[in-house]
Design an enzyme around this catalytic site. Structure first.
Site, PDB file in Angstrom:
ATOM      1  N   ASP A 157       9.580  19.684 -30.023  1.00  0.00           N
ATOM      2  CA  ASP A 157      10.888  19.894 -30.641  1.00  0.00           C
ATOM      3  C   ASP A 157      11.982  19.324 -29.740  1.00  0.00           C
ATOM      4  O   ASP A 157      12.983  19.973 -29.457  1.00  0.00           O
ATOM      5  CB  ASP A 157      11.128  21.379 -30.906  1.00  0.00           C
ATOM      6  CG  ASP A 157      12.441  21.636 -31.660  1.00  0.00           C
ATOM      7  OD1 ASP A 157      12.887  20.739 -32.398  1.00  0.00           O
ATOM      8  OD2 ASP A 157      13.023  22.735 -31.487  1.00  0.00           O
ATOM      9  N   HIS A 179      12.029  31.374 -26.791  1.00  0.00           N
ATOM     10  CA  HIS A 179      10.611  31.164 -27.039  1.00  0.00           C
ATOM     11  C   HIS A 179       9.976  30.294 -25.953  1.00  0.00           C
ATOM     12  O   HIS A 179      10.677  29.682 -25.156  1.00  0.00           O
ATOM     13  CB  HIS A 179      10.406  30.496 -28.409  1.00  0.00           C
ATOM     14  CG  HIS A 179      11.341  29.344 -28.645  1.00  0.00           C
ATOM     15  ND1 HIS A 179      12.470  29.462 -29.426  1.00  0.00           N
ATOM     16  CD2 HIS A 179      11.338  28.073 -28.192  1.00  0.00           C
ATOM     17  CE1 HIS A 179      13.111  28.303 -29.444  1.00  0.00           C
ATOM     18  NE2 HIS A 179      12.445  27.447 -28.693  1.00  0.00           N
ATOM     19  N   GLN A 216       6.363  27.276 -31.428  1.00  0.00           N
ATOM     20  CA  GLN A 216       7.322  27.930 -30.539  1.00  0.00           C
ATOM     21  C   GLN A 216       7.237  29.433 -30.783  1.00  0.00           C
ATOM     22  O   GLN A 216       7.683  29.928 -31.816  1.00  0.00           O
ATOM     23  CB  GLN A 216       8.744  27.409 -30.800  1.00  0.00           C
ATOM     24  CG  GLN A 216       8.938  25.949 -30.404  1.00  0.00           C
ATOM     25  CD  GLN A 216      10.267  25.384 -30.882  1.00  0.00           C
ATOM     26  OE1 GLN A 216      10.641  25.558 -32.034  1.00  0.00           O
ATOM     27  NE2 GLN A 216      10.970  24.685 -30.012  1.00  0.00           N
ATOM     28  N   ARG A 226      22.543  26.099 -19.596  1.00  0.00           N
ATOM     29  CA  ARG A 226      22.816  26.190 -21.036  1.00  0.00           C
ATOM     30  C   ARG A 226      21.807  27.153 -21.658  1.00  0.00           C
ATOM     31  O   ARG A 226      20.619  26.871 -21.716  1.00  0.00           O
ATOM     32  CB  ARG A 226      22.697  24.814 -21.697  1.00  0.00           C
ATOM     33  CG  ARG A 226      22.907  24.803 -23.207  1.00  0.00           C
ATOM     34  CD  ARG A 226      22.654  23.400 -23.733  1.00  0.00           C
ATOM     35  NE  ARG A 226      22.839  23.280 -25.166  1.00  0.00           N
ATOM     36  CZ  ARG A 226      21.883  23.486 -26.071  1.00  0.00           C
ATOM     37  NH1 ARG A 226      20.666  23.845 -25.684  1.00  0.00           N
ATOM     38  NH2 ARG A 226      22.125  23.330 -27.362  1.00  0.00           N
ATOM     39  N   ASP A 284      19.997  28.379 -24.374  1.00  0.00           N
ATOM     40  CA  ASP A 284      19.666  27.847 -25.692  1.00  0.00           C
ATOM     41  C   ASP A 284      19.328  28.978 -26.665  1.00  0.00           C
ATOM     42  O   ASP A 284      18.605  29.907 -26.330  1.00  0.00           O
ATOM     43  CB  ASP A 284      18.462  26.898 -25.568  1.00  0.00           C
ATOM     44  CG  ASP A 284      18.019  26.352 -26.909  1.00  0.00           C
ATOM     45  OD1 ASP A 284      18.767  25.556 -27.492  1.00  0.00           O
ATOM     46  OD2 ASP A 284      16.932  26.738 -27.367  1.00  0.00           O
ATOM     47  N   GLU A 341      24.842  28.561 -26.044  1.00  0.00           N
ATOM     48  CA  GLU A 341      24.662  27.743 -27.234  1.00  0.00           C
ATOM     49  C   GLU A 341      24.664  28.679 -28.439  1.00  0.00           C
ATOM     50  O   GLU A 341      23.648  29.274 -28.807  1.00  0.00           O
ATOM     51  CB  GLU A 341      23.344  26.960 -27.173  1.00  0.00           C
ATOM     52  CG  GLU A 341      23.243  25.872 -28.241  1.00  0.00           C
ATOM     53  CD  GLU A 341      22.064  26.050 -29.190  1.00  0.00           C
ATOM     54  OE1 GLU A 341      21.965  25.271 -30.145  1.00  0.00           O
ATOM     55  OE2 GLU A 341      21.259  26.966 -28.982  1.00  0.00           O
ATOM     56  N   HIS A 365      23.246  15.856 -29.412  1.00  0.00           N
ATOM     57  CA  HIS A 365      21.857  15.539 -29.743  1.00  0.00           C
ATOM     58  C   HIS A 365      21.456  16.063 -31.106  1.00  0.00           C
ATOM     59  O   HIS A 365      20.468  15.620 -31.688  1.00  0.00           O
ATOM     60  CB  HIS A 365      20.936  16.153 -28.688  1.00  0.00           C
ATOM     61  CG  HIS A 365      20.853  17.651 -28.792  1.00  0.00           C
ATOM     62  ND1 HIS A 365      21.915  18.462 -28.472  1.00  0.00           N
ATOM     63  CD2 HIS A 365      19.853  18.482 -29.207  1.00  0.00           C
ATOM     64  CE1 HIS A 365      21.578  19.724 -28.670  1.00  0.00           C
ATOM     65  NE2 HIS A 365      20.336  19.766 -29.119  1.00  0.00           N
ATOM     66  N   ASP A 366      22.234  17.022 -31.633  1.00  0.00           N
ATOM     67  CA  ASP A 366      21.842  17.715 -32.850  1.00  0.00           C
ATOM     68  C   ASP A 366      22.570  17.150 -34.070  1.00  0.00           C
ATOM     69  O   ASP A 366      23.381  16.229 -33.966  1.00  0.00           O
ATOM     70  CB  ASP A 366      22.127  19.211 -32.713  1.00  0.00           C
ATOM     71  CG  ASP A 366      21.007  20.068 -33.262  1.00  0.00           C
ATOM     72  OD1 ASP A 366      20.227  19.571 -34.095  1.00  0.00           O
ATOM     73  OD2 ASP A 366      20.906  21.236 -32.853  1.00  0.00           O
ATOM     74  N   ARG A 406      17.156  13.303 -36.701  1.00  0.00           N
ATOM     75  CA  ARG A 406      18.046  13.417 -35.541  1.00  0.00           C
ATOM     76  C   ARG A 406      17.778  12.327 -34.504  1.00  0.00           C
ATOM     77  O   ARG A 406      18.643  12.021 -33.678  1.00  0.00           O
ATOM     78  CB  ARG A 406      17.900  14.798 -34.896  1.00  0.00           C
ATOM     79  CG  ARG A 406      18.437  15.937 -35.752  1.00  0.00           C
ATOM     80  CD  ARG A 406      18.181  17.282 -35.143  1.00  0.00           C
ATOM     81  NE  ARG A 406      16.750  17.567 -35.019  1.00  0.00           N
ATOM     82  CZ  ARG A 406      16.253  18.700 -34.515  1.00  0.00           C
ATOM     83  NH1 ARG A 406      17.077  19.642 -34.086  1.00  0.00           N
ATOM     84  NH2 ARG A 406      14.952  18.871 -34.429  1.00  0.00           N
TER      85      ARG A 406
END
Length: 631
Positions: free
Chosen positions: A123, A166, A234, A264, A266, A308, A375-376, A496
């Site tokens: 991912d 995760h 995950q 960061r 996540d 995030e 990036h998203d 993406r």
């Protein structure tokens, strides 16, 4: 005989003082979640060990930042986010290109996920199989520590993702859980049948309903059901187990001790699960983040936490915590990003203006990371209750936005691609680089000139916002979409990757040639960076407000900053339409000697009775500076 090891005496005075200062709150928060004296004792011992392992260079940096706790909230920080493999192949390559980052004016570098993750089931690096190992193709943990040290020498802070929610199904804990070890199954959410998972599903939303439907997966190794909120590979961690929290905090501090300046966090809103809820933003999440903040203030106070939280502002702001009990140092301004692209597609600034008014009312101590692209994907989590005032319905409006930005609307030169398209839900997200979404793929010279102006105007708007502007690697030279991902079986299903292409160093060579697209955009962003550093009006402490322009195509922003005798006032205007706009702002233009920062010329505020003309996709930065006699 073997030489006896030299005993190293560590002075724990600093650690003990920091622990004592925070101990009562730390214990109270921990016991509220776990009520486990043994686990808490282990946690405190782990903090002491992490502090002892922190090297002197980082401890000196901690002390310097403690003396200047607002070091990250000025007007002198420019961020950039990049994939290591795309930017420079590996960590040693990033080190070799630090001079390029210096040339760009970057002093905050966010390297996208680079920890060990399984090929084909990563991912994008967010399925971590080892939190203490760098992906082999990118380098080693020693390379990462060396890079951080080199960055610090140049005044560059390093940011890294810490995937909290995760692990990969190939993480050591997951592998032991597959082997039937209950202690490790208890680190996740394992169930013998579908009874409880089905109860969860009644209130638990799906993150990826089209590509990864449902929140649970049957694990064939154990014939048990495991919670997998994001993707089947995950596995969600069970933070109601204190061992999970202790060990994950230990992993985070290990990364801090490699010299990572910004952690960061996540997917932080997801980390606590309670049956009968949506398992998002639960009160226990804030307790956990507050404990992590305290842990950093004890072990590595020079480290920042970046949350995030990709949600609406009402859900985002609580992650700052309170003045007396802060949580994250910084958060993403995701709503402004989405509203910006909405405004590009509609040419109507009313939603963006409305959204910024909410941001401007927040305490100045709140520091946002602002960005145009990352990036998203771009998700359309817009304020549709507000848009209903203008007769706009959510589903057809999302279709319009996506049609426009992928170039399927008349006269649109934008070029993006849909992500997670769900026609039955009338929903999809948008992908693409800033340059391609602005229309720089057009071969028509007039359209390309307009696209360059739009690109520059959007970056000027980005730099006008309070907080830290962050460039997505490649945007500084107008990098276009990379369509080659369609030919890669491991990437083809994830659009993406259209904006995750390798940095084009060949084209970047022409960044100082003003005859090229790369040169024009690079020069423009460099100039914006220089001006932002020059004027204190861009600091986070400045007053900010919306200027009424009486023109729905033109956004107006005011900024004011006064320090001692020096005062600065800024009026910024942005034309989101491709045609020239004429407007009369509700702002006194005549009592100040404004300079047009871009041209360097005095702004004639007495002409045309305060009427301003702006070319299509153009902007103005008007700044007045003056001194007042303190006597």
């Amino acid at each position: 005989m073997p030489r006896a090891k030299k005993k190293i005496d560590i002075d724990y005075t600093v650690f003990e003082k920091r622990l004592a200062k925070n101990f009562d709150e730390l214990k109270w928060l921990y016991y509220e979640l776990y009520n486990d004296s043994g686990a808490f004792e282990y946690f405190c011992g782990m903090l002491k060990r992490a502090w002892a392992e922190r090297n002197d260079e980082l401890k000196e940096l901690d002390e310097a930042r403690e003396q200047n706790p607002d070091w990250y909230s000025g007007n002198d920080i420019l961020g950039m986010m990049a994939y290591t493999e795309c930017f420079a192949k590996n960590l040693k390559g990033v080190e070799r290109h630090l001079n390029y980052l210096e040339e760009c004016g970057v002093d905050y570098l966010h390297l996208m996920p680079l920890l060990d993750s399984p090929k084909g089931k990563s991912d994008g690096g967010y399925a971590v199989s080892d939190f203490r190992k760098v992906r082999e193709d990118l380098g080693t943990m020693k390379d990462l520590a060396r890079l951080s040290s080199k960055c610090h020498a140049l005044g560059i802070s390093l940011c890294l993702d810490f995937v909290m929610n995760h692990t990969s199904e190939e993480h050591e804990w997951a592998l032991k859980a597959k082997q039937g070890e209950k202690a490790y199954q208890d680190r996740y959410f394992f169930y013998d049948d579908w009874t409880i998972p089905n109860e969860f599903e009644k209130t638990l939303p799906q993150v990826f309903p089209t590509t990864a439907p449902g929140n649970f997966t049957l694990n064939p190794d154990t014939n048990k059901i495991v919670m997998t909120t994001f993707y089947p590979y995950q596995w969600d961690l069970n933070y109601s187990n204190p061992t999970v929290f202790n060990d994950m905090t230990d992993n985070m501090l290990f990364l801090c001790n490699q010299g990572i300046d910004i952690i960061r966090l996540d997917a932080v809103p997801y980390i606590w699960k309670t049956l009968g809820t949506n398992c998002r933003n639960l009160p226990q999440v804030h307790n956990l983040v507050r404990i992590m903040r305290i842990a950093c203030e004890i072990v590595c106070p020079g480290t920042l936490l970046l949350g995030e939280v990709v949600m609406e502002p009402s859900k985002v702001v609580p992650y700052f915590g309170s003045v007396s009990k802060p949580e994250c140092h910084m958060l993403y301004n995701v709503t402004t990003m989405a509203s910006t692209w909405h405004t590009v597609a509609t040419r109507d600034v009313r939603l963006l203006r409305h959204q910024l008014e909410s941001v401007f009312r927040l305490p100045k101590a709140y520091v946002f990371l602002n960005y145009l692209r990352c990036h998203d994907d771009i998700g359309w989590g817009l304020d549709y209750d507000y848009l209903k005032n203008f007769g706009i319905d959510e589903i057809p409006h999302k279709k319009y936005l996506n049609d426009y930005l992928k170039g399927d609307y008349p006269n649109s030169i934008s070029r993006g691609e849909l992500y997670n398209d769900a026609p039955e839900l009338g929903d999809a997200r948008m992908c693409g680089t800033t340059a391609s979404l602005c229309g720089l793929e057009s071969e028509n010279l007039n359209e390309r000139d307009l696209a360059i102006r739009l690109d520059e105007m959007l970056h000027a708007f980005l730099f006008t916002q309070s907080g830290i502007p962050v460039l997505y690697s490649g945007d500084e030279v107008g990098q276009l979409n990379d369509y080659s991902y369609h030919d890669d079986p491991e990437k083809a299903d994830d659009s993406r990757y259209i904006h995750r292409g390798a940095f084009n160093w060949h084209k970047a060579i022409s960044r100082n040639d003003l005859r090229t697209v790369q040169g024009k955009i690079f020069r423009a962003i460099k100039k914006l960076t220089t001006l932002r550093e020059k004027y204190n009006v861009f600091t986070n402490a400045a007053d900010t407000w919306i200027i009424e322009t009486h023109n729905d195509h033109v956004l107006g922003i005011g900024r004011y900053y006064g320090e001692k005798s020096l005062k600065e006032k800024m009026l910024a205007f942005f034309n989101f339409d491709e045609h020239e706009q004429i407007f009369t702002p509700d702002e006194n233009l005549r009592d100040f000697d404004f300079i047009d920062c871009i041209t360097g010329e005095k702004f004639n505020s007495h002409s045309n009775n305060g009427i301003i003309n702006l070319r299509g996709y153009d902007f103005k930065w008007l700044i007045a500076s003056w001194r007042e006699d303190l006597n």
